[in-house]
Design an enzyme around this catalytic site. Structure first.
Site, PDB file in Angstrom:
ATOM      1  N   LEU A  16       0.812  -1.213   0.000  1.00  0.00           N
ATOM      2  CA  LEU A  16       0.000   0.000   0.000  1.00  0.00           C
ATOM      3  C   LEU A  16       0.847   1.264   0.000  1.00  0.00           C
ATOM      4  CD1 LEU A  16      -2.851  -0.936   2.503  1.00  0.00           C
ATOM      5  CD2 LEU A  16      -3.001  -0.721   0.022  1.00  0.00           C
ATOM      6  N   SER A 415      -1.089   1.385   9.887  1.00  0.00           N
ATOM      7  CA  SER A 415      -2.444   1.544   9.348  1.00  0.00           C
ATOM      8  C   SER A 415      -2.413   1.436   7.832  1.00  0.00           C
ATOM      9  CB  SER A 415      -3.031   2.899   9.749  1.00  0.00           C
ATOM     10  OG  SER A 415      -2.296   3.967   9.175  1.00  0.00           O
ATOM     11  N   CYS A 416      -3.557   1.056   7.254  1.00  0.00           N
ATOM     12  CA  CYS A 416      -3.729   1.107   5.810  1.00  0.00           C
ATOM     13  C   CYS A 416      -4.877   2.078   5.539  1.00  0.00           C
ATOM     14  CB  CYS A 416      -3.986  -0.281   5.230  1.00  0.00           C
ATOM     15  SG  CYS A 416      -5.427  -1.122   5.893  1.00  0.00           S
ATOM     16  N   ASN A 417      -5.595   1.913   4.452  1.00  0.00           N
ATOM     17  CA  ASN A 417      -6.623   2.882   4.087  1.00  0.00           C
ATOM     18  C   ASN A 417      -7.674   3.072   5.166  1.00  0.00           C
ATOM     19  OD1 ASN A 417      -5.403   3.281   1.653  1.00  0.00           O
ATOM     20  ND2 ASN A 417      -6.752   1.914   0.503  1.00  0.00           N
ATOM     21  N   ARG A 419      -7.829   0.580   8.111  1.00  0.00           N
ATOM     22  CA  ARG A 419      -7.619  -0.328   9.229  1.00  0.00           C
ATOM     23  C   ARG A 419      -6.417   0.053  10.083  1.00  0.00           C
ATOM     24  NH1 ARG A 419      -8.313  -6.286   6.302  1.00  0.00           N
ATOM     25  NH2 ARG A 419      -9.757  -5.618   4.693  1.00  0.00           N
TER      26      ARG A 419
END
Length: 474
Positions: A16, A415-417, A419
């Site tokens: 990501l 963290s990602c988009n 979560r």
């Protein structure tokens, strides 16, 4: 197996990082095209991204797996890894082009090298090259060996990959449908990024008029390949029509006294999907409550890809399969106007199916669940702050950290988009019920010590506060 799952999760997260640079790069490439603003110097910035995806993935994967807070040296190690591999392959076999796979492999080798040799001691005369600097030397040696090995074996591997790609393409509408079905189905496990990476950035090949070679559905479409976009067009139907229809169904099925609350949450979810291509807050609101509903959703997504293929709809995206990319890429797409009537049909299909199943099977979706009482330790003033709606991200981060057992129990956090992903040292002290009380969309536990807290777009702000608390308490 637990370690394998955790590493796959990290790989998805690492991918990501370079993807974050692509939306703007794709938009400016499109806006700078001859048929729009016709400003080549602006498009050069976009080409800098899409022309160096292997380097971006190498750095991203290295950062994702490097066990250190300061990512500067690991990032440099990742760059040296991919640079060494590419130059070595030019000598071994100029016909070999590993693309993003070369970047991923280089990132993994670089991260392992850094973690293994970052504390290496050397004789005093060579002390300048010891410690964190030593991986910079070792990675060049290791990647030279990697280049020799892959110079021989990659043509065989590439044949297998090409066969898989050809199988998907030869399957036509069914191949696209299978891809989109799996894309949705893998979201709960966080593995959809791994599948997407191949289709988006390595499936197919296109040589532009200038002689540049581009791979991947997304990259080829943005650079003018008229054959690209078949694997991407169905996403516009799902993001712009399917998800909003699910939101409407959940709102309509909510109990009367909860409708106002559900209206705000689902309205925001529908708008976020339509405008920004972010669907997880909506999907996680029902996927664990009713796996059946989620499988239906995945099936409809596959069906959308199947139908769009049959109508020869070719349109791609970089920002996301949302209204932004739809409008910007409309002029270079094929049959993009058909997204609208097909989307309306799928809106009705999604809405009536979800509404019927929720009501018929009495599924406790948002607004229909039995109220959960806060624990006795939660005081009235705290309950007012204990939700995402409060926008008190520092307070939310503090309560999340407490629920995970404090800073001393955190092995890793990122963290990602949408979560917050946390790896803990001792899962027995994690208070999952407390986390659920914070107004999050859900919790996933892919392994014994790994948690994914579904927050939504606000995760960036919570993660920033979470990091501050860990650093201050560490």
């Amino acid at each position: 197996m637990s370690s394998f799952k955790a590493n796959i999760q990290k790989l998805g997260r690492a991918m990501l990082l370079p993807v974050a640079a692509m939306p703007l790069a794709g938009l400016i490439m499109r806006l700078s095209a001859d048929d729009m603003l016709n400003i080549p110097v602006i498009g050069a910035a976009g080409n800098a991204v899409f022309g160096n995806l292997d380097i971006l993935f190498a750095i991203g994967v290295t950062i994702g797996f490097a066990k250190t807070k300061d990512k500067g040296i690991p990032a440099l190690t990742g760059f040296l890894a991919i640079a060494t591999l590419k130059k070595g392959l030019e000598i071994m076999n100029p016909a070999v082009s590993m693309g993003i796979f070369g970047g991923i492999i280089s990132g993994l080798v670089a991260a392992w090298t850094y973690n293994r040799f970052k504390n290496q001691k050397l004789p005093m005369v060579f002390s300048y090259f010891a410690g964190e600097k030593f991986p910079l030397t070792m990675v060049m040696i290791l990647q030279t060996i990697t280049a020799v090995v892959f110079g021989f074996i990659w043509p065989i591997i590439q044949t297998g990959i090409d066969s898989f790609a050809k199988l998907l393409v030869d399957m036509g509408a069914f191949g696209v449908g299978i891809f989109m079905f799996l894309n949705r189905l893998l979201i709960p496990f966080g593995l959809h990024h791994v599948l997407n990476t191949y289709v988006y950035y390595d499936l197919g090949s296109y040589t532009s008029p200038s002689g540049e070679v581009f791979r991947g559905e997304m990259t080829r479409f943005i650079n003018g390949d008229p054959q690209a976009g078949l694997f991407l067009s169905g996403f516009f139907v799902v993001m712009m029509f399917g998800i909003p229809a699910i939101c409407l169904a959940i709102y309509r099925a909510a109990f009367k006294e909860n409708k106002e609350m559900v209206k705000g949450i689902m309205g925001s979810g529908a708008a976020t999907s339509f405008i920004a291509n972010i669907t997880e807050p909506v999907e996680f609101s029902f996927m664990f409550i009713s796996p059946m509903l989620y499988v239906v959703h995945a099936f409809f997504a596959g069906l959308a890809g199947f139908v769009c293929y049959l109508f020869n709809i070719r349109i791609g995206f970089t920002f996301g399969a949302c209204i932004v990319d739809y409008l910007i890429n409309f002029r270079i797409a094929t049959n993009a106007i058909l997204i609208l009537p097909i989307g309306l049909v799928f809106f009705a299909l999604y809405y009536f199916t979800f509404y019927y199943l929720i009501k018929k099977r009495n599924i406790p979706t948002l607004g229909r669940e039995v109220a959960t009482e806060f624990g006795t330790e939660t005081i009235e003033e705290e309950e007012k702050e204990l939700t995402l709606a409060s926008k008190n991200y520092e307070y939310m981060a503090k309560k999340l950290l407490d629920a995970f057992g404090g800073a001393g129990n955190i092995a890793d956090a990122y963290s990602c988009n949408t979560r917050l992903r946390v790896e803990v040292l001792d899962s027995s002290v994690v208070n999952e019920q407390r986390i659920k009380q914070l107004g999050v969309s859900g919790i996933i536990k892919p392994t014994e010590k790994n948690y994914q807290v579904i927050v939504g777009l606000e995760v960036t702000y919570i993660m920033a506060e979470f990091d501050k608390l860990i650093e201050n308490q560490g």
